[in-house]
Scaffold this motif. Structure first.
Motif, short mmCIF file in Angstrom:
data_model
loop_
_atom_site.label_atom_id
_atom_site.label_comp_id
_atom_site.label_asym_id
_atom_site.label_seq_id
_atom_site.Cartn_x
_atom_site.Cartn_y
_atom_site.Cartn_z
N ARG A 40 0.96 -1.25 0.16
CA ARG A 40 0.08 0.08 0.05
C ARG A 40 0.88 1.16 -0.16
NH1 ARG A 40 -4.36 2.42 -1.23
NH2 ARG A 40 -5.34 3.66 0.38
N LEU A 41 0.74 2.01 -1.00
CA LEU A 41 1.63 3.16 -1.27
C LEU A 41 0.66 4.55 -1.55
CD1 LEU A 41 4.49 1.62 -3.53
CD2 LEU A 41 4.74 2.71 -0.99
N PRO A 42 0.99 5.80 -1.20
CA PRO A 42 0.46 6.80 -1.75
C PRO A 42 0.42 6.82 -3.13
CG PRO A 42 2.46 7.45 -0.75
CD PRO A 42 2.37 5.91 -0.73
N ASP A 43 -0.56 7.63 -3.65
CA ASP A 43 -0.48 7.89 -5.16
C ASP A 43 0.61 8.93 -5.79
OD1 ASP A 43 -0.88 8.55 -7.97
OD2 ASP A 43 -3.12 8.88 -7.43
N PHE A 44 1.57 8.28 -6.22
CA PHE A 44 3.02 9.22 -6.64
C PHE A 44 2.67 10.02 -7.89
CE2 PHE A 44 5.15 6.09 -4.03
CZ PHE A 44 5.91 6.91 -3.19
N GLU A 45 1.69 9.60 -8.61
CA GLU A 45 1.40 10.46 -9.86
C GLU A 45 0.56 11.75 -9.33
OE1 GLU A 45 1.44 10.08 -13.38
OE2 GLU A 45 3.01 8.39 -12.56
N ALA A 46 -0.35 11.56 -8.24
CA ALA A 46 -1.03 12.64 -7.59
C ALA A 46 -0.04 13.58 -6.92
CB ALA A 46 -2.13 12.14 -6.54
N ILE A 47 1.09 12.95 -6.06
CA ILE A 47 2.09 13.77 -5.68
C ILE A 47 2.75 14.44 -6.54
CG2 ILE A 47 4.27 13.81 -4.19
CD1 ILE A 47 2.91 11.28 -3.08
N GLY A 48 3.15 14.14 -7.73
CA GLY A 48 3.97 14.78 -8.69
C GLY A 48 5.55 15.02 -8.16
N PRO A 49 6.24 16.00 -9.05
CA PRO A 49 7.46 16.21 -8.39
C PRO A 49 7.33 17.18 -7.18
CG PRO A 49 7.19 16.79 -10.93
CD PRO A 49 6.02 16.54 -10.23
N VAL A 50 8.21 17.09 -6.20
CA VAL A 50 8.64 17.91 -5.14
C VAL A 50 9.96 18.37 -5.02
CG1 VAL A 50 6.41 17.01 -4.04
CG2 VAL A 50 8.63 16.19 -3.30
N ASP A 51 10.03 19.58 -4.26
CA ASP A 51 11.41 20.05 -3.98
C ASP A 51 11.88 19.63 -2.64
OD1 ASP A 51 11.42 22.10 -6.00
OD2 ASP A 51 9.56 22.72 -5.06
N ALA A 52 11.31 19.07 -1.73
CA ALA A 52 11.54 18.32 -0.53
C ALA A 52 10.66 17.41 0.22
CB ALA A 52 12.06 19.54 0.26
N VAL A 53 10.99 16.64 0.91
CA VAL A 53 10.27 15.93 1.57
C VAL A 53 10.51 15.99 3.25
CG1 VAL A 53 9.81 13.58 2.54
CG2 VAL A 53 10.24 14.00 0.05
N ILE A 54 9.55 16.26 4.07
CA ILE A 54 9.70 16.28 5.45
C ILE A 54 9.21 15.49 6.10
CG2 ILE A 54 9.13 17.91 7.61
CD1 ILE A 54 8.91 20.18 5.41
N LEU A 55 9.94 14.80 7.07
CA LEU A 55 9.18 13.57 7.90
C LEU A 55 8.78 14.12 9.02
CD1 LEU A 55 11.75 10.87 6.71
CD2 LEU A 55 9.66 11.26 5.74
N SER A 56 7.82 13.70 9.53
CA SER A 56 7.06 13.98 10.70
C SER A 56 7.49 13.10 11.98
CB SER A 56 5.63 13.98 10.78
OG SER A 56 5.12 12.66 10.77
N HIS A 57 7.76 11.85 11.51
CA HIS A 57 8.26 10.92 12.31
C HIS A 57 8.42 9.67 11.82
CE1 HIS A 57 3.88 9.76 12.73
NE2 HIS A 57 4.34 8.76 13.17
N GLY A 58 9.29 8.50 12.37
CA GLY A 58 9.46 7.37 11.93
C GLY A 58 9.06 6.09 11.57
N HIS A 59 7.70 6.30 11.93
CA HIS A 59 6.80 4.91 11.56
C HIS A 59 6.83 4.85 10.03
CE1 HIS A 59 4.59 5.61 15.51
NE2 HIS A 59 5.97 4.94 15.84
N ILE A 60 6.61 3.58 9.84
CA ILE A 60 6.73 3.12 8.15
C ILE A 60 5.66 3.72 7.51
CG2 ILE A 60 5.57 0.98 8.50
CD1 ILE A 60 7.36 -0.42 6.55
N ASP A 61 4.40 3.78 8.14
CA ASP A 61 3.10 4.66 7.34
C ASP A 61 3.55 6.04 7.05
OD1 ASP A 61 3.12 4.93 10.30
OD2 ASP A 61 0.95 5.62 9.95
N HIS A 62 4.76 6.65 7.61
CA HIS A 62 5.16 7.97 7.35
C HIS A 62 6.38 8.02 6.38
CE1 HIS A 62 2.16 9.92 9.98
NE2 HIS A 62 2.27 8.71 10.37
N THR A 63 7.18 6.96 6.37
CA THR A 63 8.55 6.81 5.63
C THR A 63 8.71 5.77 4.59
OG1 THR A 63 9.33 5.56 7.34
CG2 THR A 63 9.64 7.91 7.63
N GLY A 64 8.03 4.72 4.64
CA GLY A 64 8.12 3.68 4.08
C GLY A 64 8.01 3.82 2.31
#
Length: 116
Positions: A40-64
């Motif tokens: 299960r992953l987010p829709d990378f097409e809907a995300i599109g190119p980004v300039d940076a990723v910021i991680l709120s915390h280290g759980h896999i549902d936020h970093t995987g």
């Protein structure tokens, strides 16, 4: 600076977290999760190119989903020291404070406890 938030994934039932923050100059991705079900992953097409990723915390549902960062342009990853320590080998991060203020590109970010 005006900003707009687009919840790509992570609202409602447990899903991988992925929120795009758009300013006039930058596109930031807050979290890039996976799971909780395998594959299960987010829709990378809907995300599109980004300039940076910021991680709120280290759980896999936020970093995987970071393993697929090339789909969004291989942006730099910003994380606190504890979150960076939990990431897979090879994910290089720019550090932000665990509590306090920092700039990600030219965007002000404030960090603090996440309640997990």
């Amino acid at each position: 600076m005006r900003a707009r938030l687009n919840a790509v994934s992570g609202l409602g039932p447990k899903e991988p977290a992925a929120f795009v923050i758009e300013t006039d100059a930058w596109r930031l991705l807050l979290d890039c999760g996976a799971g909780p079900e395998p594959g299960r992953l987010p829709d990378f097409e809907a995300i599109g190119p980004v300039d940076a990723v910021i991680l709120s915390h280290g759980h896999i549902d936020h970093t995987g989903g970071l393993r697929l960062r090339e789909r969004i342009g291989m942006p730099p990853v910003y994380a606190t020291e504890p979150v960076a320590a939990r990431l897979p080998a090879g994910v290089v991060t720019q550090r932000i404070p665990s509590r306090g203020r920092a700039k990600v590109l030219e965007v002000d970010v404030e960090t603090g406890g996440d309640g997990h």
